[in-house]
Design an enzyme around this catalytic site. Structure first.
Site, PDB file in Angstrom:
ATOM      1  CG  HIS A 210      -1.602 -25.590  44.231  1.00 26.60           C
ATOM      2  ND1 HIS A 210      -2.221 -25.084  43.115  1.00 26.60           N
ATOM      3  CD2 HIS A 210      -0.260 -25.535  43.980  1.00 26.60           C
ATOM      4  CE1 HIS A 210      -1.308 -24.730  42.219  1.00 26.60           C
ATOM      5  NE2 HIS A 210      -0.096 -24.990  42.721  1.00 26.60           N
ATOM      6  CD  GLU A 274       6.750 -25.100  41.559  1.00 26.76           C
ATOM      7  OE1 GLU A 274       5.670 -24.493  41.714  1.00 26.76           O
ATOM      8  OE2 GLU A 274       6.919 -26.274  41.928  1.00 26.76           O
TER       9      GLU A 274
END
Length: 304
Positions: A210, A274
């Site tokens: 990210h 996830e």
């Protein structure tokens, strides 16, 4: 001229009174005396009214003069107002021109920043993608806004891959919704300290994908913008969020597998814990960045 004639008529009245007195002088002394007194009284009243009239005429003259001055002042004010309106319009045009120049400077600044970092606004690549970032609100697992603005950024090649995945989704009547993209490195430290389970947050000392702008958290929405049923909501730190969890409903399992399939076809990889998280397969080619999100938002906007 009319007023002067009226004044002359009033002045002539005492003369007429005198003539009347002469004419009646032959009458009896009693009647003459009484009439003379009445005429004198009438003459006094007429003289008093003559004085009042003269004052009225004088006052009227003063009022006419004041009206003339007011009319002149009104004309001056109207001229000044027209001048002010023109100056205001000229100033408005000048301000709008200045704002447009500032906006252009901001666009150039952001373009330069994008060139230096490789980051682009996802919506500049595909404006049909839905952006809804919980980290720009307090509706997230840290219960506070950690992003000062809602802007979804990715490396340009990563954003193009996301566009490809969105095109695949649109073929079936869906669209991709982005929950998170590029995350400044400083925010990674915040998450590391506040997350209840560090297995779900990358170690900030190493930097996450990210932070590189090469990872994205997404789900799917239908044509009305409603989220499809998935195994969990965003950022649920439990085994229910795992890709291999066996307890999903048939609908949630189907939708998750569909999302994973189109993302993998478009050049993304997955992580087991996830279902919403996808890494660009080339994520390690990009550096960890710490540019604030707000730097990618124009400081000047004249569109409103």
């Amino acid at each position: 001229m009319k007023k002067r004639k009226q004044i002359l008529k009033i002045i002539e009245i005492p003369i007429l009174v005198s003539l009347i007195l002469v004419l009646v002088s032959g009458c009896s002394s009693t009647s003459s005396t009484q009439m003379e007194a009445e005429l004198e009284n009438l003459e006094a009243q007429l003289m008093e009214r003559e004085s009042d009239y003269a004052e009225i005429v004088e006052t009227n003259g003063e009022l006419e003069e004041r009206i003339s001055l007011l009319v002149e002042e009104k004309t001056t004010l109207a001229s000044d107002n027209d001048k002010f309106l023109q100056e205001n319009e000229d100033l408005k045009i000048e301000v709008e021109s200045l704002l447009m120049k500032l906006e252009e400077i901001e666009r150039e600044r952001i373009a330069q920043l994008s060139e230096e970092t490789g980051l682009v606004n996802i919506l500049d690549i595909d404006d049909t993608i839905v952006v809804d970032m919980p980290y720009a609100t307090d509706d997230n697992f840290v219960e506070q806004a950690v992003y000062p603005v809602e802007v979804a950024l990715l490396q340009v090649e990563t954003a193009k891959k996301l566009k490809q995945a969105n095109e695949l989704a649109k073929e079936d009547g869906y669209r991709i919704k982005v929950w998170d993209g590029y995350r400044p490195h400083d925010v990674q430290f915040v998450f590391w300290e506040l997350t209840p389970d560090r297995d779900y947050v990358g170690d900030p000392n190493q930097g996450s994908n990210h932070n590189r702008g090469a990872a994205v958290d997404v789900t799917l929405v239908d044509e009305e913008g409603n989220e499809l049923e998935m195994p969990t909501g965003f950022d649920e730190f439990s085994e229910r969020a795992w890709l291999n969890y066996q307890g999903n409903s048939d609908e949630a399992q189907k939708n998750m597998e569909y999302l994973v399939n189109i993302m993998r076809q478009s050049g993304f990889t997955t992580i087991n814990i996830e279902w919403w998280h996808f890494n660009d397969s080339n994520a390690r080619n990009y550096p960890v960045l710490n540019v604030p999100l707000e730097d990618f938002v124009p400081g000047v906007d004249i569109s409103e």
